[in-house]
Scaffold this active site. Structure first.
Site, PDB file in Angstrom:
ATOM      1  N   ARG A  23     -59.499 -83.556 -17.956  1.00  0.00           N
ATOM      2  CA  ARG A  23     -58.515 -82.753 -17.227  1.00  0.00           C
ATOM      3  C   ARG A  23     -59.162 -81.922 -16.115  1.00  0.00           C
ATOM      4  NH1 ARG A  23     -54.287 -80.276 -21.712  1.00  0.00           N
ATOM      5  NH2 ARG A  23     -52.740 -81.938 -21.568  1.00  0.00           N
TER       6      ARG A  23
ATOM      7  N   GLY B 279     -46.997 -83.396 -23.901  1.00  0.00           N
ATOM      8  CA  GLY B 279     -45.620 -82.890 -23.894  1.00  0.00           C
ATOM      9  C   GLY B 279     -44.963 -83.054 -22.531  1.00  0.00           C
TER      10      GLY B 279
ATOM     11  N   GLY C 257     -53.213 -85.721 -24.360  1.00  0.00           N
ATOM     12  CA  GLY C 257     -54.616 -85.403 -24.532  1.00  0.00           C
ATOM     13  C   GLY C 257     -55.283 -86.234 -25.609  1.00  0.00           C
TER      14      GLY C 257
ATOM     15  N   LYS D  94     -46.482 -84.768 -35.080  1.00  0.00           N
ATOM     16  CA  LYS D  94     -45.184 -84.097 -35.186  1.00  0.00           C
ATOM     17  C   LYS D  94     -44.024 -84.818 -34.536  1.00  0.00           C
ATOM     18  CE  LYS D  94     -45.687 -79.227 -35.891  1.00  0.00           C
ATOM     19  NZ  LYS D  94     -45.426 -77.922 -35.301  1.00  0.00           N
TER      20      LYS D  94
HETATM   21  C1  3PG Z   1     -51.097 -79.442 -23.526  1.00  0.00           C
HETATM   22  O1  3PG Z   1     -52.275 -79.680 -23.777  1.00  0.00           O
HETATM   23  O2  3PG Z   1     -50.162 -79.921 -24.172  1.00  0.00           O
HETATM   24  C2  3PG Z   1     -50.797 -78.601 -22.338  1.00  0.00           C
HETATM   25  O3  3PG Z   1     -51.961 -78.017 -21.830  1.00  0.00           O
HETATM   26  C3  3PG Z   1     -49.766 -77.565 -22.669  1.00  0.00           C
HETATM   27  O4  3PG Z   1     -50.231 -76.765 -23.712  1.00  0.00           O
HETATM   28  P1  3PG Z   1     -49.197 -76.175 -24.747  1.00  0.00           P
HETATM   29  O5  3PG Z   1     -48.599 -77.329 -25.487  1.00  0.00           O
HETATM   30  O6  3PG Z   1     -49.968 -75.231 -25.607  1.00  0.00           O
HETATM   31  O7  3PG Z   1     -48.129 -75.443 -23.935  1.00  0.00           O
HETATM   32 MG    MG Z   2     -49.006 -79.658 -26.168  1.00  0.00          MG
END
Ligand code: 3PG
Ligand code: MG
Length: 369
Positions: free
Chosen positions: A40, A345, A322, A177
């Protein structure tokens, strides 16, 4: 139209805030965390370099983890700042935005704090563009703004997948999840030709089919949702075998019925082969979420087989998230898919809604007519 870097005008001598998503996987002790995968960070370099090369002063900002509004050395940006200094010397990085509760509550006072001394705003944080947080939606209210190159490319690729996919379109979903993914599963069920479901979330589906799942992960409150989906017309493939640990903690292979005390931690070899066949037969494949606990070599085979199929299929392949991106990299297939999204997400929400809070905020920026 979402404004692009070119729409910022002359950036020479300007101070530019680049909201990046440097929420990278970390490991190690709380006071000495190290970066597991800098994907990233590298992904933001085209934007950072574009600005630096044209004489702008670049200040980056990101969140890391979920420190919930309090300073916490475990989530310090220091290791990321060091890596960024190697990749883009002279570029600054603010401290973790989520150390201030105003970030997640989108507090205007915090927005003012982060834009003080800033001339221009660039959002390149695709992975966080689904969050209506201060650093995502606040700055474009007052500052001339633009989408960075990463955000732009993500939206192009995922937009194509959402609006104009080559069929059959297969969605391979995993991860722990379901509750995080309900909206997108519902939205995708109108777009995809079939779902392939593995990872921790498959056990809630198996439970919804009244199969015994032992001590495997289960979201009780999502069983009804899974049952509804299973009863719908949607083509949905679940594992037919599982590997995990038996009640004594020994590695074991199971069918779809897990004995008491057993815990499923990966899809079994038969399922992995079946999933790979479906991936090979698709013309577009979107993959989000590992098939098992791949960090542990004993439970990596399912995810590895899916990653390999993603690399071999002739389909247009997009990997979101990720964990799935980290798995691809771990198995050496990173370069063999068409697009690795930096968002988990965010890619799901974009596929679901076709827009993100971060994008609509940019469309409202003062430099957009
Ligand atoms: C992620 O890795 O999903 C993004 O950086 C967003 O992070 P978060 O889900 O904690 O908002
Ligand atoms: Mg996330």
């Amino acid at each position: 139209m979402v404004p692009q870097l070119e729409d910022l005008g002359d950036v020479r001598g300007k101070t530019v805030l680049v909201r990046a998503d440097f929420n990278v996987p970390m490991s190690g002790p709380d006071d000495g965390r190290i970066i597991v995968d800098d994907f990233r960070i590298r992904a933001a370099l085209p934007t950072i370099n574009w600005l630096s090369d044209r004489g702008a002063k670049v200040i980056c900002a990101s969140h890391l983890g979920r420190p919930k509004g309090a300073t916490n050395s475990k989530y310090s940006m220091a290791p990321i700042r060091r890596r960024l200094a190697e990749l883009a010397p002279g570029v600054e990085l603010m401290e973790n935005l989520r150390f201030n509760a105003g970030e997640e509550s989108n507090d205007p006072k915090f927005v003012n704090e982060i834009i003080s001394g800033i001339d221009l705003y660039v959002n390149d944080a695709f992975g966080a563009a689904h969050r209506s947080h201060a650093s995502i939606v606040g700055p474009p209210r007052t500052l001339p703004s633009a989408a960075g190159r990463l955000l732009k490319r993500e939206v192009e690729v995922l937009g194509e997948l959402r609006n104009n996919p080559k069929r059959p379109l297969v969605a391979v979903l995993g991860g722990a999840k379901i509750s995080d993914k309900i909206g997108v599963i519902e939205a995708l069920s109108k777009v995809v030709d079939s779902f392939v479901i593995g990872g921790g979330m498959c056990f809630t589906f198996l439970a919804a089919k009244s199969l015994p799942i032992g001590d495997s992960l289960c979201e009780q409150d999502q069983i009804a949702f899974c049952r509804k989906l299973l009863e719908s017309k949607v083509e949905l493939h679940l594992p037919e075998d599982i590997v995990g640990l038996d009640r004594d903690g020994n590695f074991a292979t199971f069918g779809v019925r897990l004995p008491d005390g057993a815990k499923g931690l990966d899809i079994g070899p038969g399922s992995a082969a079946a999933f790979a066949d479906i991936i090979m037969g698709g013309r577009s494949v979107f993959w989000n979420g590992p098939m098992g606990m791949f960090e542990d070599e004993r439970f990596a085979a399912g995810t590895r087989t899916v990653a390999q199929a993603m690399s071999e299929t002739k389909a247009f392949t997009v990997v979101g998230g990720g964990d799935s991106a980290a798995a691809l990299a771990q198995f050496g297939y990173e370069k063999d898919v068409d697009h690795v999204s930096t968002g988990g997400g965010a890619s799901l929400e974009f596929l679901e809604l076709g827009d993100l809070p971060g994008l609509s905020a940019l469309r409202g920026a003062p430099n957009v007519n």
